[in-house]
Design an enzyme around this catalytic site. Structure first.
Site, PDB file in Angstrom:
ATOM      1  N   HIS A 217       0.825  -1.148   0.012  1.00 52.96           N
ATOM      2  CA  HIS A 217      -0.055  -0.006  -0.158  1.00 52.96           C
ATOM      3  C   HIS A 217       0.821   1.378   0.042  1.00 52.96           C
ATOM      4  CE1 HIS A 217      -3.183  -2.709   2.096  1.00 52.96           C
ATOM      5  NE2 HIS A 217      -3.064  -2.809   0.929  1.00 52.96           N
ATOM      6  N   PHE A 262      13.515 -13.650 -10.602  1.00 53.26           N
ATOM      7  CA  PHE A 262      14.835 -12.973 -10.874  1.00 53.26           C
ATOM      8  C   PHE A 262      14.496 -11.496 -11.345  1.00 53.26           C
ATOM      9  CE2 PHE A 262      18.686 -12.651 -13.478  1.00 53.26           C
ATOM     10  CZ  PHE A 262      19.439 -12.449 -12.341  1.00 53.26           C
ATOM     11  N   CYS A 268      13.200  -2.317 -22.478  1.00 58.52           N
ATOM     12  CA  CYS A 268      12.308  -1.202 -22.412  1.00 58.52           C
ATOM     13  C   CYS A 268      12.692  -0.957 -20.906  1.00 58.52           C
ATOM     14  CB  CYS A 268      11.095  -1.633 -22.604  1.00 58.52           C
ATOM     15  SG  CYS A 268      10.670  -1.873 -24.266  1.00 58.52           S
ATOM     16  N   LYS A 271      15.848   0.951 -19.655  1.00 59.79           N
ATOM     17  CA  LYS A 271      15.965   2.317 -20.516  1.00 59.79           C
ATOM     18  C   LYS A 271      14.819   3.396 -20.131  1.00 59.79           C
ATOM     19  CE  LYS A 271      14.026   1.982 -24.612  1.00 59.79           C
ATOM     20  NZ  LYS A 271      13.102   3.185 -24.781  1.00 59.79           N
TER      21      LYS A 271
END
Ligand code: NAD
Length: 438
Positions: A217, A262, A268, A271
């Protein structure tokens, strides 16, 4: 049922009133005489929507009594909920003084009681507290054996201040952590009318689950607020952004990405996190949480390496190299980092990934291996079997049928497995097994 409630703060007062409303006979116990007087006179010791009327009603019904006499409360009831406070210690740990004190008192009362009693801890505590403190304190103070003479279990409480009666009646689920089914079944009798799933689990899971929920939360609120600051600095409506984020129930508000495993990687996530943090930097913002995500990811890679780089190990086989199963994309794969760290430390490495089969690779990925990580390309072998034949440790990040077959049928008696993916334990043969988070 005849039930006692120890600690009449937010959790205890609401529980007492709702249990009595649901036709149980309830004895409330607190060390604060003022709270006892308030309840005796039909008033609530806490401010909550609906609690004043409910308290008046249940006290008038005659089903509620309050006392500071622990022995009497235990003698007159068959089940106790313990809801005393567990505040922070100055060092950030939990102050368990109230829990210890109340368990000593309950244990002393159990010594004088001949019939069976169930003690249910509802205060939020760190995993291990019930076994290291609660059970031994009760046994010592009572001179009796838990499970045989009395039962003790843990049931996390999910109510929130401000909506506590509604939350009591509509919990997301009811979880009981117990050593056996008997104690859990008694607790379930009290809550079986609620419109939610009733789950039995171990005590440790039930204890940690509550911490995980509260941390989640807090992380969600902080995430929305950090995105909010970025949005504001970029002149974008933060509420609209987060509204759309929440409308994606497939990847965002869903169990996706919430399984221990893992590290993340790929073309994406790293970066775009870097770009978001850079945007914050140029806009003079600090994002302490989003700014530490990549560092946390690196700590997770270190955690995997610690399991591999143990004394005596020289030869390592890697089953899987791309950043996730089903792709040949190696850009920012955390497994490439693992391989590079091991090569740098002088380990002998053999790697197989069916998706990163050099002879089949085309386009950008072939070029990436040849130009950016040729040292890794040279270590790739032709199948899973060849990668682990001579290895002392196998790092496994894919669980394809071919990988499972190789791990079941090899004849390498010394092979240790570091499991990054959650392999079916009964189907793999190994001298030593270590899961990444389990
Ligand atoms: N407040 C919440 O919304 C909430 C929700 C879920 C879980 N919890 C957890 O439940 C626990 C209780 O929280 P709370 O907010 O109700 O606490 P609180 O501080 O409001 O109440 C605790 C009560 O315990 C009493 N007490 C202390 N020692 C006692 C003893 N020996 N015998 C009897 N009573 C004793 C205190 O006098 C006090 O009235 C905490 O562990 C908390 O983390 C709280």
């Amino acid at each position: 049922m005849r039930i006692s409630v120890f600690g009449l703060g937010y959790v205890g007062a609401v529980s007492l009133a709702c249990l009595a409303r649901d036709a149980h006979h309830v004895v409330g116990v607190d060390v604060d005489p003022h709270k006892l007087d308030l309840i005796r006179s039909g008033r609530s010791p806490i401010v909550e929507e609906g609690i004043q009327d409910l308290m008046k009603q249940v006290v008038e019904s005659g089903r509620v009594t309050v006392t500071n006499d622990v022995a009497k409360a235990i003698a007159d009831t068959e089940l106790s909920f313990v809801c005393v406070g567990t505040p922070s210690s100055p060092n950030g740990g939990q102050d368990l003084a109230a829990i210890k004190r109340v368990m000593e008192q309950i244990g002393g009362a159990l010594a004088k009681k001949s019939s069976h009693h169930t003690v249910v801890l509802r205060s939020t505590v760190q995993p291990g507290t019930l076994e290291s403190l609660v059970r031994p304190t009760l046994e010592q103070a009572s001179g009796k054996k838990s499970d045989a003479d009395f039962a003790v279990c843990f049931q996390p409480e999910f109510l929130r201040e401000g909506t506590s009666i509604k939350d009591y009646d509509n919990p997301p689920l009811t979880i009981v952590g117990a050593r056996g089914p008997a104690a859990a079944d008694r607790v379930k009798q009290v809550f079986q009318h609620l419109p939610c799933e009733l789950v039995n689990t171990s005590i440790g899971v039930a204890e940690l689950m509550k911490y995980a929920c509260n941390a989640f939360h807090a992380v969600k609120i902080t995430f929305a607020n950090e995105i909010g600051r970025v949005a504001q600095s970029a002149g974008v409506d933060a509420r609209e952004v987060m509204d759309f984020v929440c409308r994606d129930k497939r990847l965002n508000i869903s169990p996706a990405y919430l399984k221990p495993g893992f590290a993340f990687g790929g073309s994406c996530l790293p970066k775009d996190l870097r770009a978001l943090n850079y945007l914050a930097k140029v806009n003079d913002l600090t994002l302490p949480m989003l700014g530490s995500v990549l560092g946390s990811n690196r700590a997770h890679i270190d955690h995997a390496l610690d399991k591999v780089m143990v004394p005596g190990v020289k030869r390592v086989g890697m089953l899987g190299l791309s950043f996730k199963a089903g792709t040949d994309d190696l850009r920012e794969s955390p497994l490439v980092s693992v391989a590079e760290r091991l090569i740098g430390k002088g380990y002998q490495l053999r790697i197989f990934d069916s998706e990163v089969n050099l002879s089949r690779l085309i386009g950008a990925n072939k070029r990436f291996i040849e130009e950016s990580i040729p040292h890794i390309g040279n270590l790739m072998v032709e199948n899973n079997e060849a990668a682990i034949a001579d290895a002392q440790v196998a790092i496994v990040s894919v669980a394809t049928p071919a990988v499972l077959t190789a791990l079941a049928n090899h004849d390498n008696p010394d092979l240790a497995v570091v499991d990054l993916v959650g392999l079916p334990r009964d189907r793999i043969k190994c001298a030593r097994y270590s899961g990444i988070c389990w």
